[in-house]
Write an enzyme that holds these catalytic residues in place. Structure first.
Site, short mmCIF file in Angstrom:
data_model
loop_
_atom_site.label_atom_id
_atom_site.label_comp_id
_atom_site.label_asym_id
_atom_site.label_seq_id
_atom_site.Cartn_x
_atom_site.Cartn_y
_atom_site.Cartn_z
N HIS A 144 41.12 13.05 8.26
CA HIS A 144 39.92 13.57 7.50
C HIS A 144 40.43 14.59 6.32
O HIS A 144 39.58 15.15 5.81
CB HIS A 144 39.32 14.57 8.25
CG HIS A 144 38.43 13.89 9.33
ND1 HIS A 144 37.51 13.06 9.19
CD2 HIS A 144 38.62 13.84 10.75
CE1 HIS A 144 36.89 12.50 10.28
NE2 HIS A 144 37.69 12.82 11.22
N LYS A 170 36.53 1.17 10.70
CA LYS A 170 35.72 2.36 11.25
C LYS A 170 34.57 2.40 10.44
O LYS A 170 34.68 2.30 9.07
CB LYS A 170 36.73 3.94 11.14
CG LYS A 170 35.96 4.87 11.63
CD LYS A 170 36.93 5.97 11.46
CE LYS A 170 36.22 7.21 12.32
NZ LYS A 170 36.94 8.53 12.10
N HIS A 191 38.87 18.63 14.85
CA HIS A 191 37.78 17.66 14.84
C HIS A 191 36.70 17.93 13.95
O HIS A 191 36.20 19.05 13.63
CB HIS A 191 37.14 17.74 16.36
CG HIS A 191 35.96 16.71 16.43
ND1 HIS A 191 36.00 15.34 16.35
CD2 HIS A 191 34.70 17.11 16.32
CE1 HIS A 191 34.86 14.99 16.40
NE2 HIS A 191 33.92 15.99 16.46
#
Length: 150
Positions: free
Chosen positions: A40, A67, A142
């Site tokens: 990310h 993805k 996350h």
């Protein structure tokens, strides 16, 4: 002196065991942070168009299989990390996550249907959004989602 050391045996063993447990949990947190960064984070993107998405998704190993959706956060990593603290973030969803107090430049890469096998085709959507992240030991681990900045 020998008697003193003999009595310290169990205490020393307990200290070593505690040190090992703490250090292994910190290493695990760093592994999760590295995974977060791989998936990310891109500090200085080149482009932010469809070709950018196809290239970075392939480079980061996110195309085996393709993805469906991935978001990259751009800019200074220290700003992202600061969301884990009170100076740049606040608790979100019962404290499970942290939401940034200011928007970040992001690029979302969405798979354009078809096969989930390479070559993957992506559509890029650049923007400025608030990020919602999970943190462990003060480190981002996350990316849950992003929220449009008004």
């Amino acid at each position: 002196m020998v008697m003193f050391l003999k009595g310290m045996g169990p205490l020393l063993l307990l200290f070593i065991l505690g040190f090992w447990l703490v250090s292994s949990s910190l290493t695990q947190g760093n592994d999760r942070e590295r995974h977060f960064l791989t998936q990310h984070y891109d500090s200085k993107p080149k482009g932010r168009d469809d070709k950018y998405c196809e290239k970075i998704m392939r480079r980061r190993g996110l195309t085996q299989p393709c993805k469906e959706l991935n978001t990259f956060i751009h800019g200074d990593y220290r700003r992202i990390k600061a969301v884990c603290g009170d100076e740049a973030g606040k608790p979100y969803k019962e404290g499970k996550f942290r939401i940034s107090s200011s928007p970040f430049q992001i690029t979302s890469c969405k798979h354009q249907g078809g096969s989930a096998r390479s070559p993957c085709k992506y559509r890029a959507t650049p923007g400025f959004k608030y990020i919602v992240i999970a943190c462990e030991h003060g480190l981002p681990v996350h990316l849950d989602h992003t929220i449009i900045a008004n």
